[in-house]
Motif scaffolding. Structure first.
Motif, PDB file in Angstrom:
ATOM      1  N   GLY A   1       0.829  -1.192   0.000  1.00  0.00           N
ATOM      2  CA  GLY A   1       0.000   0.000   0.000  1.00  0.00           C
ATOM      3  C   GLY A   1       0.866   1.246   0.000  1.00  0.00           C
ATOM      4  O   GLY A   1       2.050   1.210   0.353  1.00  0.00           O
ATOM      5  N   THR A   2       0.281   2.367  -0.387  1.00  0.00           N
ATOM      6  CA  THR A   2       1.074   3.589  -0.487  1.00  0.00           C
ATOM      7  C   THR A   2       0.247   4.836  -0.210  1.00  0.00           C
ATOM      8  O   THR A   2      -0.967   4.864  -0.455  1.00  0.00           O
ATOM      9  CB  THR A   2       1.704   3.694  -1.897  1.00  0.00           C
ATOM     10  N   LEU A   3       0.912   5.851   0.291  1.00  0.00           N
ATOM     11  CA  LEU A   3       0.311   7.173   0.420  1.00  0.00           C
ATOM     12  C   LEU A   3       0.481   7.919  -0.889  1.00  0.00           C
ATOM     13  O   LEU A   3       1.556   7.893  -1.495  1.00  0.00           O
ATOM     14  CB  LEU A   3       0.990   7.960   1.539  1.00  0.00           C
ATOM     15  N   VAL A   4      -0.580   8.581  -1.322  1.00  0.00           N
ATOM     16  CA  VAL A   4      -0.523   9.392  -2.536  1.00  0.00           C
ATOM     17  C   VAL A   4      -1.215  10.719  -2.252  1.00  0.00           C
ATOM     18  O   VAL A   4      -2.040  10.817  -1.341  1.00  0.00           O
ATOM     19  CB  VAL A   4      -1.210   8.687  -3.727  1.00  0.00           C
ATOM     20  N   PRO A   5      -0.890  11.765  -3.010  1.00  0.00           N
ATOM     21  CA  PRO A   5      -1.596  13.035  -2.821  1.00  0.00           C
ATOM     22  C   PRO A   5      -3.097  12.846  -3.008  1.00  0.00           C
ATOM     23  O   PRO A   5      -3.544  12.088  -3.879  1.00  0.00           O
ATOM     24  CB  PRO A   5      -1.002  13.938  -3.909  1.00  0.00           C
ATOM     25  N   PHE A   6      -3.888  13.528  -2.186  1.00  0.00           N
ATOM     26  CA  PHE A   6      -5.338  13.427  -2.305  1.00  0.00           C
ATOM     27  C   PHE A   6      -5.775  13.916  -3.670  1.00  0.00           C
ATOM     28  O   PHE A   6      -5.310  14.940  -4.175  1.00  0.00           O
ATOM     29  CB  PHE A   6      -6.033  14.256  -1.225  1.00  0.00           C
ATOM     30  N   GLY A   7      -6.676  13.172  -4.301  1.00  0.00           N
ATOM     31  CA  GLY A   7      -7.183  13.587  -5.605  1.00  0.00           C
ATOM     32  C   GLY A   7      -8.115  12.551  -6.179  1.00  0.00           C
ATOM     33  O   GLY A   7      -8.489  11.566  -5.516  1.00  0.00           O
ATOM     34  N   THR A   8      -8.506  12.750  -7.415  1.00  0.00           N
ATOM     35  CA  THR A   8      -9.412  11.816  -8.079  1.00  0.00           C
ATOM     36  C   THR A   8      -8.684  10.511  -8.395  1.00  0.00           C
ATOM     37  O   THR A   8      -7.455  10.469  -8.472  1.00  0.00           O
ATOM     38  CB  THR A   8      -9.959  12.415  -9.387  1.00  0.00           C
ATOM     39  N   ILE A   9      -9.464   9.448  -8.589  1.00  0.00           N
ATOM     40  CA  ILE A   9      -8.893   8.152  -8.913  1.00  0.00           C
ATOM     41  C   ILE A   9      -9.465   7.651 -10.231  1.00  0.00           C
ATOM     42  O   ILE A   9     -10.589   7.985 -10.611  1.00  0.00           O
ATOM     43  CB  ILE A   9      -9.157   7.117  -7.803  1.00  0.00           C
ATOM     44  N   ASP A  10      -8.677   6.841 -10.937  1.00  0.00           N
ATOM     45  CA  ASP A  10      -9.169   6.185 -12.149  1.00  0.00           C
ATOM     46  C   ASP A  10      -9.915   4.921 -11.752  1.00  0.00           C
ATOM     47  O   ASP A  10      -9.469   4.180 -10.871  1.00  0.00           O
ATOM     48  CB  ASP A  10      -8.007   5.814 -13.066  1.00  0.00           C
ATOM     49  N   ILE A  11     -11.032   4.656 -12.396  1.00  0.00           N
ATOM     50  CA  ILE A  11     -11.780   3.439 -12.092  1.00  0.00           C
ATOM     51  C   ILE A  11     -12.385   2.883 -13.375  1.00  0.00           C
ATOM     52  O   ILE A  11     -12.864   3.633 -14.233  1.00  0.00           O
ATOM     53  CB  ILE A  11     -12.866   3.698 -11.031  1.00  0.00           C
ATOM     54  N   ASN A  12     -12.301   1.582 -13.521  1.00  0.00           N
ATOM     55  CA  ASN A  12     -12.809   0.899 -14.705  1.00  0.00           C
ATOM     56  C   ASN A  12     -14.338   0.978 -14.755  1.00  0.00           C
ATOM     57  O   ASN A  12     -15.002   0.691 -13.753  1.00  0.00           O
ATOM     58  CB  ASN A  12     -12.363  -0.570 -14.647  1.00  0.00           C
ATOM     59  N   PRO A  13     -14.916   1.361 -15.893  1.00  0.00           N
ATOM     60  CA  PRO A  13     -16.378   1.394 -15.990  1.00  0.00           C
ATOM     61  C   PRO A  13     -17.034   0.046 -15.698  1.00  0.00           C
ATOM     62  O   PRO A  13     -18.204  -0.010 -15.324  1.00  0.00           O
ATOM     63  CB  PRO A  13     -16.634   1.831 -17.439  1.00  0.00           C
ATOM     64  N   HIS A  14     -16.265  -1.063 -15.881  1.00  0.00           N
ATOM     65  CA  HIS A  14     -16.793  -2.388 -15.593  1.00  0.00           C
ATOM     66  C   HIS A  14     -16.685  -2.749 -14.105  1.00  0.00           C
ATOM     67  O   HIS A  14     -17.070  -3.855 -13.716  1.00  0.00           O
ATOM     68  CB  HIS A  14     -16.027  -3.453 -16.388  1.00  0.00           C
ATOM     69  N   SER A  15     -16.144  -1.872 -13.273  1.00  0.00           N
ATOM     70  CA  SER A  15     -15.889  -2.227 -11.877  1.00  0.00           C
ATOM     71  C   SER A  15     -17.172  -2.649 -11.173  1.00  0.00           C
ATOM     72  O   SER A  15     -18.259  -2.128 -11.432  1.00  0.00           O
ATOM     73  CB  SER A  15     -15.246  -1.060 -11.138  1.00  0.00           C
ATOM     74  N   ALA A  16     -17.009  -3.601 -10.254  1.00  0.00           N
ATOM     75  CA  ALA A  16     -18.170  -4.135  -9.533  1.00  0.00           C
ATOM     76  C   ALA A  16     -18.815  -3.091  -8.638  1.00  0.00           C
ATOM     77  O   ALA A  16     -20.023  -3.132  -8.394  1.00  0.00           O
ATOM     78  CB  ALA A  16     -17.757  -5.354  -8.712  1.00  0.00           C
ATOM     79  N   VAL A  17     -18.034  -2.142  -8.137  1.00  0.00           N
ATOM     80  CA  VAL A  17     -18.618  -1.128  -7.259  1.00  0.00           C
ATOM     81  C   VAL A  17     -19.565  -0.217  -8.032  1.00  0.00           C
ATOM     82  O   VAL A  17     -20.619   0.182  -7.524  1.00  0.00           O
ATOM     83  CB  VAL A  17     -17.524  -0.315  -6.537  1.00  0.00           C
ATOM     84  N   ILE A  18     -19.224   0.105  -9.275  1.00  0.00           N
ATOM     85  CA  ILE A  18     -20.092   0.971 -10.075  1.00  0.00           C
ATOM     86  C   ILE A  18     -21.316   0.216 -10.567  1.00  0.00           C
ATOM     87  O   ILE A  18     -22.446   0.713 -10.542  1.00  0.00           O
ATOM     88  CB  ILE A  18     -19.315   1.567 -11.267  1.00  0.00           C
ATOM     89  N   ASN A  19     -21.110  -1.021 -11.002  1.00  0.00           N
ATOM     90  CA  ASN A  19     -22.206  -1.776 -11.605  1.00  0.00           C
ATOM     91  C   ASN A  19     -23.110  -2.463 -10.594  1.00  0.00           C
ATOM     92  O   ASN A  19     -24.323  -2.553 -10.805  1.00  0.00           O
ATOM     93  CB  ASN A  19     -21.635  -2.809 -12.577  1.00  0.00           C
ATOM     94  N   TYR A  20     -22.535  -2.943  -9.499  1.00  0.00           N
ATOM     95  CA  TYR A  20     -23.325  -3.749  -8.573  1.00  0.00           C
ATOM     96  C   TYR A  20     -23.260  -3.295  -7.122  1.00  0.00           C
ATOM     97  O   TYR A  20     -23.774  -3.965  -6.231  1.00  0.00           O
ATOM     98  CB  TYR A  20     -22.901  -5.225  -8.676  1.00  0.00           C
ATOM     99  N   GLY A  21     -22.614  -2.162  -6.869  1.00  0.00           N
ATOM    100  CA  GLY A  21     -22.583  -1.625  -5.515  1.00  0.00           C
ATOM    101  C   GLY A  21     -21.776  -2.452  -4.535  1.00  0.00           C
ATOM    102  O   GLY A  21     -22.078  -2.453  -3.337  1.00  0.00           O
ATOM    103  N   GLN A  22     -20.749  -3.166  -5.033  1.00  0.00           N
ATOM    104  CA  GLN A  22     -19.919  -3.992  -4.153  1.00  0.00           C
ATOM    105  C   GLN A  22     -18.917  -3.090  -3.433  1.00  0.00           C
ATOM    106  O   GLN A  22     -17.825  -2.826  -3.909  1.00  0.00           O
ATOM    107  CB  GLN A  22     -19.184  -5.080  -4.940  1.00  0.00           C
ATOM    108  N   GLY A  23     -19.326  -2.618  -2.263  1.00  0.00           N
ATOM    109  CA  GLY A  23     -18.449  -1.713  -1.530  1.00  0.00           C
ATOM    110  C   GLY A  23     -18.891  -1.543  -0.090  1.00  0.00           C
ATOM    111  O   GLY A  23     -20.070  -1.701   0.254  1.00  0.00           O
ATOM    112  N   LEU A  24     -17.916  -1.237   0.759  1.00  0.00           N
ATOM    113  CA  LEU A  24     -18.127  -0.984   2.176  1.00  0.00           C
ATOM    114  C   LEU A  24     -17.426   0.300   2.548  1.00  0.00           C
ATOM    115  O   LEU A  24     -16.488   0.723   1.863  1.00  0.00           O
ATOM    116  CB  LEU A  24     -17.512  -2.102   3.041  1.00  0.00           C
ATOM    117  N   PHE A  25     -17.850   0.920   3.638  1.00  0.00           N
ATOM    118  CA  PHE A  25     -17.043   2.002   4.191  1.00  0.00           C
ATOM    119  C   PHE A  25     -17.036   1.911   5.698  1.00  0.00           C
ATOM    120  O   PHE A  25     -17.897   1.298   6.316  1.00  0.00           O
ATOM    121  CB  PHE A  25     -17.507   3.376   3.702  1.00  0.00           C
ATOM    122  N   GLU A  26     -16.032   2.507   6.292  1.00  0.00           N
ATOM    123  CA  GLU A  26     -15.934   2.632   7.741  1.00  0.00           C
ATOM    124  C   GLU A  26     -15.904   4.111   8.098  1.00  0.00           C
ATOM    125  O   GLU A  26     -15.643   4.966   7.243  1.00  0.00           O
ATOM    126  CB  GLU A  26     -14.681   1.933   8.281  1.00  0.00           C
ATOM    127  N   GLY A  27     -16.163   4.408   9.360  1.00  0.00           N
ATOM    128  CA  GLY A  27     -16.081   5.778   9.849  1.00  0.00           C
ATOM    129  C   GLY A  27     -15.292   5.790  11.141  1.00  0.00           C
ATOM    130  O   GLY A  27     -15.592   5.041  12.065  1.00  0.00           O
TER     131      GLY A  27
END
Length: 357
Positions: free
Chosen positions: A54-80
């Motif tokens: 894993g790595t630290l990177v400057p905060f900013g936008t990320i590239d994501i594949n249009p076929h990604s499961a999170v975009i198409n099927y909502g496969q995602g979690l978050f913590e607070g």
């Protein structure tokens, strides 16, 4: 040029010295709005479903594949989570291993590989340390931490992603939750359940939250702080507010809904149960009917964002009932105790605090 702030040791500092300690902003005007910080952390799963490099990177936008499961099927979690500035200027976390374990539970439910507890905590510590100047001065707020685990790999048919990504970013927020300046004023919605048995109400799936947008928006337009949802089967037992757990107090007994698949096992909820028992209160995890709620002495909500927030009134079927708030309440005792531990004012006798170097 930033205005100088009183240092935690009550000494004076020049503007230049203050800028090294804190980001250049007016902390007295901090809200719960979007404030990008300096860095975020990214780590992707390997072919064997493990995580490394894993790595630290400057905060900013990320590239994501249009076929990604999170975009198409909502496969995602978050913590607070939150990072807290102590009075002497140090920074610390509160029970991060509990968030790591909850993410693992959610990842198992959604068929995602998850980082180990050690990897998760290390990643959180790295991103907080990198954004340390964004942790507000003591008493001014906290640094909210948002870990996201999502299916970033491409899929077409319905199924889990071949690769997942853990992304962690931070955002300073006020101690006042979303403009809240007084006790919460809740509306009970009897027709629209938040979660259903067999669904994902017991994990922090990203798909849980859009479902309540419309209901909460309508309630707020009527002057309510939030919505308290009922169970999906009998529509008579209280479950959760849109983003936090709920407790009732009657005499020396605290009651809260059980975590049986539709209730999120909140870290603050778990901590409050233990602390209340330490204070001599009986705590019951059981079904709580609306009728019992309306006859309670006190009602309060718990969560990372809301902390422990008193409920001043609840409205059900156009009838409003008020509850005891303020000093000399169980809610205030628990609030003072847990925030004291989180911010270093009270000794951490339970090993819940993790310090950031």
């Amino acid at each position: 040029m930033a205005t100088s702030h009183q240092l935690p040791n009550n000494g004076k500092a020049s503007n230049r010295e203050t800028e090294k300690i804190y980001a250049n902003m007016d902390w007295d005007k901090l809200t719960c709005g979007v404030i990008p910080t300096d860095y975020m952390y990214i780590i992707k799963s390997n072919e064997d479903r493990t995580y490394s490099n894993g790595t630290l990177v400057p905060f900013g936008t990320i590239d994501i594949n249009p076929h990604s499961a999170v975009i198409n099927y909502g496969q995602g979690l978050f913590e607070g989570m939150k990072a807290y500035r102590t009075k002497d200027g140090n920074v610390q976390l509160f029970r991060p291993e509990e968030n790591a374990l909850r993410m693992q539970m959610g990842a198992e439910r959604l068929l995602m590989p998850s980082p180990s507890v050690e990897q998760y905590i290390d990643a959180v510590k790295q991103v907080v340390h990198a954004n340390k100047r964004w942790v507000p001065p003591w008493g001014k707020g906290t640094l909210y931490i948002r870990p996201l685990l999502f299916g970033s790999g491409p899929v077409l048919g319905i199924g889990p992603a071949p690769q997942c990504t853990l992304l962690i970013f931070t955002n300073p927020i006020s101690n006042i939750y979303k403009g809240q300046t007084s006790a919460l004023n809740l509306l009970i919605n009897e027709n629209f359940p938040r979660a259903y048995p067999g669904g994902t109400g017991g994990v922090k799936s990203i798909s849980n939250y859009p479902l309540v947008f419309q209901v909460v928006k309508e309630a707020k337009a009527k002057g309510f702080s939030d919505v308290l949802f009922l169970d999906a089967v009998e529509h008579k037992y209280i479950e959760e507010v849109s983003s936090c757990n709920a407790f009732i107090v009657k005499g020396k007994v605290l009651s809260t809904a059980p975590t049986l698949g539709t209730i999120l096992p909140g870290v603050t909820r778990k901590s409050v149960i233990e602390l209340a028992r330490d204070l001599g209160y009986e705590v019951m995890e059981r079904k709580v009917s609306v009728e019992e709620l309306l006859e309670a002495d006190e009602v309060f909500c718990t969560g990372t964002a809301v902390g422990i927030s008193a409920v001043g009134s609840v409205t059900y079927k156009n009838k409003s009932v008020t509850f005891k708030t303020g000093a000399d309440t169980v809610t205030k005792k628990l609030y003072d105790l847990i925030t004291g531990i989180q911010t270093g004012l009270l000794e951490d006798k339970k090993g819940w605090v993790v310090k950031i170097d």
